[in-house]
Design a protein around this motif. Structure first.
Motif: not given
Length: 355
Positions: A223-224, A230, A232-233, A250, A256, A280
């Motif tokens: 997450t961010d 958020k 993310e990967e 995202a 990212i 997002s």
């Protein structure tokens, strides 16, 4: 780019090949390497003559900058063999571009196209027999660059080594993949090097991933760094979510990685008429979709695994199992993508490059 000419590269052939000793049906990912490697050093402000030579260890000074300040970048690519015994690369220009973007971010010299792509073509011609036919068989390609200049002063190196090594491969992951959504640890931060394929990005993931493994999960959905709200990967891959009949992923950022498989999946989804949105996705949105039944699929996308379905996720100690579905979008896109890579389906995008 076909290859660099023979007078622009030194080739020293291995006296014998170990290929007949390899069990190609039982390969552990990234453990076996081919007979040759490419090496090219950067010294005195310029790239030297590249060499293809037998795969072997090499010596470095204990004060080499790579050991102390982590100037190291890499790429992941694959070569494929079609039914006519021709060898193909998949979007190598994207890996070349991203490699040099990583080099720039890490204050390292950019590698010229004739060394990176030309040298790659040349070593693949030599190692063609290591690329096996059949869907699922690949030759994994690892270009990388390290700082070999000496001295422990905290400053960029003045000498570097670019290399390409090759490893026959089958599937990267096996078995079901369950993930934990990160609540504390971050893969990357704004202003950092998350968008570069820098070695340190991956070593920083090892400890939180070990904690996840200890709980019975294979990977983490990152997450961010600022709010952890958020998504993310997923592990070392970009991640996609299917809510109802829409795919979400995202947008790329300085946190990212601009994945080659990711952008290929997006293009394929658009071609196949699948609704896909690059925006997002919030953790709260995913949890709500899991609770109301609209979350259909989560999958990672990357060079090694191509597409890796995720069967469930945990957040705040609550586990959400994904439904068993027919007509999986993830598997459909994986099949379409790998058919292009193995030349089993027309490449309408112009992504494949013949060796």
């Amino acid at each position: 780019m076909d290859s660099i000419t023979p007078n622009e590269i030194d080739i020293v052939r291995a006296s014998s090949s170990k290929i007949n000793e390899i069990d190609f049906e039982n390969l552990a990912f990234g453990n076996i390497f081919t007979d040759h490697m490419l090496m090219c050093d950067f010294r005195d402000g310029k790239w030297q003559k590249p060499t293809i030579k037998p795969y072997e260890p090499f010596l470095l000074d204990p004060s080499a900058k790579v050991f102390h300040y982590g100037q190291a970048i890499f790429e992941g690519m694959k070569a494929y063999k079609d039914e006519s015994d021709d060898v193909w690369l998949f979007r190598p220009d994207e890996n070349f571009r991203r490699f040099n973007a990583s080099a720039k971010r890490m204050a390292m010299p950019e590698v010229p196209e004739d060394i990176f792509l030309g040298g790659l073509h040349e070593i693949l011609k030599i190692e063609k027999e290591w690329v096996r036919k059949g869907k699922g068989n690949t030759l994994y390609i690892r270009p990388f660059m390290i700082a070999i200049g000496t001295g422990v002063i905290a400053a960029p190196s003045t000498q570097y080594r670019f290399m390409i090594i090759l490893s026959p491969a089958k599937s990267y992951y096996s078995g079901e993949v369950k993930v934990i959504i990160a609540e504390h640890f971050s893969r990357a931060a704004n202003g950092g090097i998350g968008a570069a394929k820098a070695a340190g990005n991956y070593s920083a993931q090892f400890y939180p991933t070990k904690l996840a493994n200890d709980k019975g999960f294979q990977q983490i959905i990152w997450t961010d760094d600022a709010t952890h709200t958020k998504l993310e990967e997923a592990g070392t891959m970009n991640v996609f979510f299917r809510i109802n009949d829409t795919l979400f992923t995202a947008p790329t950022s300085e946190r990212i990685l601009d994945g080659v498989t990711r952008k290929s999946i997006i293009s394929l989804a658009e071609r196949e008429g699948i609704d896909i949105q690059v925006r997002s996705v919030l953790v709260a949105e995913l949890v709500e979709a899991a609770k109301n039944g609209s979350l259909k699929e989560i999958f990672g996308a990357g060079t090694a695994a191509v597409v890796n379905p995720i069967v469930g996720f945990s957040y705040q100690d609550e586990y959400f199992e994904l439904p068993k579905i027919e007509n999986s979008v993830a598997l459909k896109l994986k099949d379409k993508l790998t058919n292009i890579q193995y030349k089993l389906e027309e490449d309408t995008f112009g992504w494949t490059v013949k060796i």
